[in-house]
Design an enzyme around this catalytic site. Structure first.
Site, PDB file in Angstrom:
ATOM      1  N   GLN A   1     -18.127  36.210  45.484  1.00 10.40           N
ATOM      2  CA  GLN A   1     -18.554  35.837  44.133  1.00 10.40           C
ATOM      3  C   GLN A   1     -17.855  34.574  43.621  1.00 10.40           C
ATOM      4  O   GLN A   1     -16.845  34.147  44.179  1.00 10.40           O
ATOM      5  CB  GLN A   1     -18.246  36.976  43.161  1.00 10.40           C
ATOM      6  CG  GLN A   1     -19.194  38.145  43.291  1.00 10.40           C
ATOM      7  CD  GLN A   1     -19.012  39.099  42.129  1.00 10.40           C
ATOM      8  OE1 GLN A   1     -18.427  40.148  42.260  1.00 10.40           O
ATOM      9  NE2 GLN A   1     -19.494  38.713  40.964  1.00 10.40           N
ATOM     10  N   HIS A   2     -18.424  34.016  42.546  1.00  7.32           N
ATOM     11  CA  HIS A   2     -17.812  32.966  41.713  1.00  7.32           C
ATOM     12  C   HIS A   2     -17.718  31.583  42.348  1.00  7.32           C
ATOM     13  O   HIS A   2     -17.392  30.623  41.662  1.00  7.32           O
ATOM     14  CB  HIS A   2     -16.381  33.329  41.254  1.00  7.32           C
ATOM     15  CG  HIS A   2     -16.213  34.697  40.717  1.00  7.32           C
ATOM     16  ND1 HIS A   2     -17.019  35.220  39.722  1.00  7.32           N
ATOM     17  CD2 HIS A   2     -15.311  35.675  41.018  1.00  7.32           C
ATOM     18  CE1 HIS A   2     -16.601  36.450  39.441  1.00  7.32           C
ATOM     19  NE2 HIS A   2     -15.583  36.753  40.207  1.00  7.32           N
TER      20      HIS A   2
ATOM     21  N   ASP B   1     -20.577  40.159  46.765  1.00  5.78           N
ATOM     22  CA  ASP B   1     -20.053  41.164  47.705  1.00  5.78           C
ATOM     23  C   ASP B   1     -19.743  42.498  47.033  1.00  5.78           C
ATOM     24  O   ASP B   1     -19.921  43.559  47.630  1.00  5.78           O
ATOM     25  CB  ASP B   1     -18.830  40.629  48.461  1.00  5.78           C
ATOM     26  CG  ASP B   1     -17.775  40.007  47.557  1.00  5.78           C
ATOM     27  OD1 ASP B   1     -17.921  40.053  46.316  1.00  5.78           O
ATOM     28  OD2 ASP B   1     -16.795  39.464  48.088  1.00  5.78           O
TER      29      ASP B   1
END
Length: 498
Positions: free
Chosen positions: A85-86, A248
């Site tokens: 992520q991110h 994830d």
């Protein structure tokens, strides 16, 4: 086998990419493969990755998974992608990657995040406006950082993608995102499930950022069909559908069957996460709880610690221990490690919120300074961070009858017992350890099922494909729970002094 329904799940993480081949009809994982990535690390918390490595790793992991499964790639009906992520992937107007991807664990944009948070009216303002409190790991501060540090790159941005969005774009040529992973950008409203366009205009009034956003789709919607050239490159059926995919954690939730209230998933990976499914966006007043959307139609309140197996790995490397030797030493030491306490904040920390913290060892004496106690202290210290997060989720009304444990650390029986004792909750692992890759494959099967007029619900698929490993079930031991509670209180006192 004519009656198989084969799906490929891909999980592109920080340390590597994993691929699994799932037969959604029998619920069996037929084979898996993996390939490693390397990290670009630098001063000021720089953590980046070359996206070309991801593409090479997908090809290699897929090839290995198909080989292990002994199936023909032409029989694959769909592909699901899970991604870390991110992260920020920037493309130009020809679809070329402009610079290495800035990752979730990159803290270089902390000053930019501080300014953005102040602009939003602090934690309270961020919670009211977005439903989350933006943190340095989130994508939004990376955009402001790029504008200020690399204006020439910023001027060429045509697409802003998360890692899994970028992989879907590579697979299909279509730029889109789903609500779960989008929740972790910091420019998305988790209550209304829409981009916060004004925040991007505040960063750049020209409107180029909002023009570069991917379109938002539902979790059960396909991104599209795989591009013929990529299908050929991967050795996959050119008619294979690519599902929406997700972050994830969202895919790990599906891969552990965490799609209805009551279950808790805890991941012992390079970072630690704890999350649970919620039917409403009950935004916690605590800044550490991220009320992300799930990739199954609901919400996924989540806490993330920055230090887990990266911290235990650092101690292992220091003492030159393999996993077995390390676990044996952890088991030798008593609960509470004879008073040795490690605050394992080697990467700064998100929960508790200490971005500028560093690691420390406390309570050392001439008699307790042993390898066993230091090994025990790092496992306890990282697990205490997860306990702190689980308590926040419990305060927010989430039930936790049992914990489903995933990630590399979950393979260790001694660590499973420590988790059960510290959380005072039964712990169990899934039979298949790669929960995010499995979740991505299950989501691909769900997506295909929707396209075929709902043959299978997501719950049907999870019931069939997510199997618990009964041999791994670990119950808390009453005397250990008491001793762990005392050690945890000591840890909290040490954290309070920071």
């Amino acid at each position: 086998m004519a009656n198989q329904q084969l799906f490929l799940g891909i999980d592109c993480g920080t340390q590597g990419t994993k691929a699994v081949v799932l037969d959604a009809r029998s619920g069996q994982v037929l084979g898996q493969g993996a390939a490693a990535h390397s990290l670009i690390s630098g001063a000021n918390g720089l953590r980046e990755q070359d996206t070309a490595q991801w593409l090479e790793a997908i090809a290699l992991a897929t090839q290995r998974a198909l080989l292990a499964a002994e199936v023909d790639g032409q029989a694959i009906l769909g592909i699901g992608v899970s991604g870390q992520q991110h992260g920020l992937v920037l493309l130009d107007d020809r679809g070329q990657v402009l610079r290495p991807a800035k990752l979730w664990c990159d803290t270089e944009s902390t000053p930019e995040n501080d300014r953005l948070l102040a602009h939003l009216g602090g934690e309270k303002g961020s919670l009211e406006r977005l439903g989350i409190v933006i943190a340095p790991g989130y994508t939004v501060s990376k955009l402001l950082w790029t504008k200020e540090q690399h204006p020439e790159v910023f001027a060429r941005i045509a697409r802003i993608l998360l890692p899994h969005d970028y992989l879907n774009y590579w697979l299909t040529g279509r730029s889109c995102s789903e609500y779960g992973d989008a929740s972790g950008t910091g420019y998305f409203n988790v209550r209304t499930r829409q981009w916060d366009l004004q925040l991007l205009r505040d960063i750049d009034p020209t409107g180029r950022l909002q023009a570069a956003l991917p379109e938002l789709i539902d979790a059960h919607q396909p991104v599209g069909t795989i591009l013929p050239s990529i299908a050929e490159h991967l050795g996959i059926n050119p008619k294979a559908l690519v599902s929406s995919g997700g972050g994830d954690n969202m895919m790990g939730a599906i891969g552990t069957g965490n799609i209805k209230p009551g279950a808790i998933t805890m991941s012992l990976g390079s970072s630690g996460t704890v999350y649970a499914y919620a039917e409403q966006a009950n935004v916690s007043p605590d800044a550490s709880v991220a009320t992300f959307c799930s990739s199954s139609g609901g919400w996924l309140p989540l806490i993330c610690t920055m230090n887990l197996t990266n911290a235990t790995g650092a101690i292992r490397e220091l003492f030159e221990l393999d996993i077995e030797a390390f676990n044996a030493l952890v088991e030798q030491a008593p609960i509470g490690a004879d008073g040795v306490c490690m605050l394992p904040f080697l990467n700064g920390e998100r929960v508790p919120a200490l971005p500028h913290a560093s690691g420390s060892l406390l309570g050392l004496t001439m008699t307790n300074l042993t390898r066993a106690n230091l090994c025990r202290a790092v496992v306890e210290g990282t697990t205490f961070g997860l306990r702190y997060g689980l308590d926040l989720l419990r305060h927010n009304g989430l039930q936790s009858r049992s914990i489903c444990l995933i990630g590399g650390g979950s393979k260790s029986p001694v660590w499973r017992q420590i988790v059960a004792d510290i959380m005072n909750t039964p712990v169990i692992c899934t039979e298949h350890n790669e929960a995010a890759a499995l979740g991505a494959a299950i989501q691909a099967a769900w997506c295909k099922s929707w396209a075929n007029g709902h043959e299978d619900s997501l719950a049907d698929l999870c019931d069939r494909c997510v199997k618990l490993d009964l041999a791994s079930e670990t119950l808390p031991i009453a005397v250990n729970v008491v001793a762990c509670q005392q050690a945890y209180e000591r840890y909290q006192q040490h954290v309070a002094t920071l």
